[in-house]
Scaffold this motif. Structure first.
Motif: not given
Length: 256
Positions: A129-134
């Motif tokens: 997800t966008p959050w996980l890739v951070t």
């Protein structure tokens, strides 16, 4: 004869002079008449520029959104949002514009997308997800932008981990500290390999200062140092085996 002409001419000249200087002369122009009317000042306000994407097809706008996210073109994204683009359109890897911008750390582009309502939990074909890739990039500014969208911190990546676990492996100490400080993420979450963030920081880390700081952050935020891997080996024991003396000593102090 000359005397007669003179007698006739003198009265005639007098009459002409009287008519030029008498009460029938033209009036002096008034102040209002003398002042000329100013010309109208042209408007200096620019005409509104038409949105170049307003009359394009949905398919075209969607492609342009993904391209703009990849290049970090926040201005173009704003125009596309204004034109009604589908924020959740996907590329061939099922990535949304917000996920692409997050993976490439285009913070301004992500900020526009988040403000427009893009989904921070949209999963791609790798279960990111966008959050996980951070957690992979370690970008604190991007994490800060995405937190405003209230991401689901319990969604797991393809290894069954939460975002702070890959960050701990990669030495993203500032990111780990940020996430532990600002969220209620499960500090001792166990991934599919049987590792917590603490175990991963030791087993896959380099033992140098960034990983030392990560271990300190995890311990300070309540990580259980007694949790062992599937072989029954704790993070402290792994640190001793790998020669990470500073980390091993810190974990020994935390245990006692």
């Amino acid at each position: 004869m000359s005397r007669l002409l003179a007698a006739v001419s003198l009265p005639l000249v007098a009459a002409v002079l009287a008519s030029c200087s008498g009460g029938d002369s033209a009036p002096e122009p008034s102040a209002a008449t003398a002042t000329s009317t100013p010309a109208a000042t042209p408007s200096t306000e620019p005409s509104p520029t038409p949105n170049p994407y307003a009359d394009r097809s949905d398919a075209f706008r969607n492609r342009q959104l993904l391209l703009a996210a990849g290049s970090g073109n926040a201005d173009k994204i704003s125009l596309l949002v204004e034109a009604g683009v589908d924020l959740e359109t996907r590329d061939e890897r099922e990535r949304t514009a917000l996920l692409i911008a997050s993976a490439r750390d285009h913070v301004d582009a992500a900020r526009v997308l988040v403000a427009a309502g893009a989904d921070p939990d949209a999963l791609d074909d790798r279960h990111d997800t966008p959050w996980l890739v951070t957690g992979v990039t370690g970008s604190v500014p991007m994490a800060e932008v995405l937190l405003a969208a209230d991401p689901d911190l319990t969604i797991r990546n393809r290894f069954g981990g939460l975002s702070h676990i890959p960050a701990s492996e990669r030495g993203h100490d500032a990111y780990v500290e940020f996430v532990l400080d600002r969220t209620d993420i499960a500090v001792d979450h166990v991934n599919d390999l049987g590792w917590t963030a603490l175990l991963e920081a030791v087993i896959l880390g380099k033992g140098t200062e960034p990983w030392q700081r990560i271990v300190d952050s995890l311990v300070q935020h309540g990580s259980d140092v007694s949790i062992a891997d599937r072989d029954g080996i704790t993070a402290e024991q792994h640190a001793r085996r790998l020669g990470f003396g500073e980390i091993a000593d810190a974990l020994e102090r935390a245990r006692s």
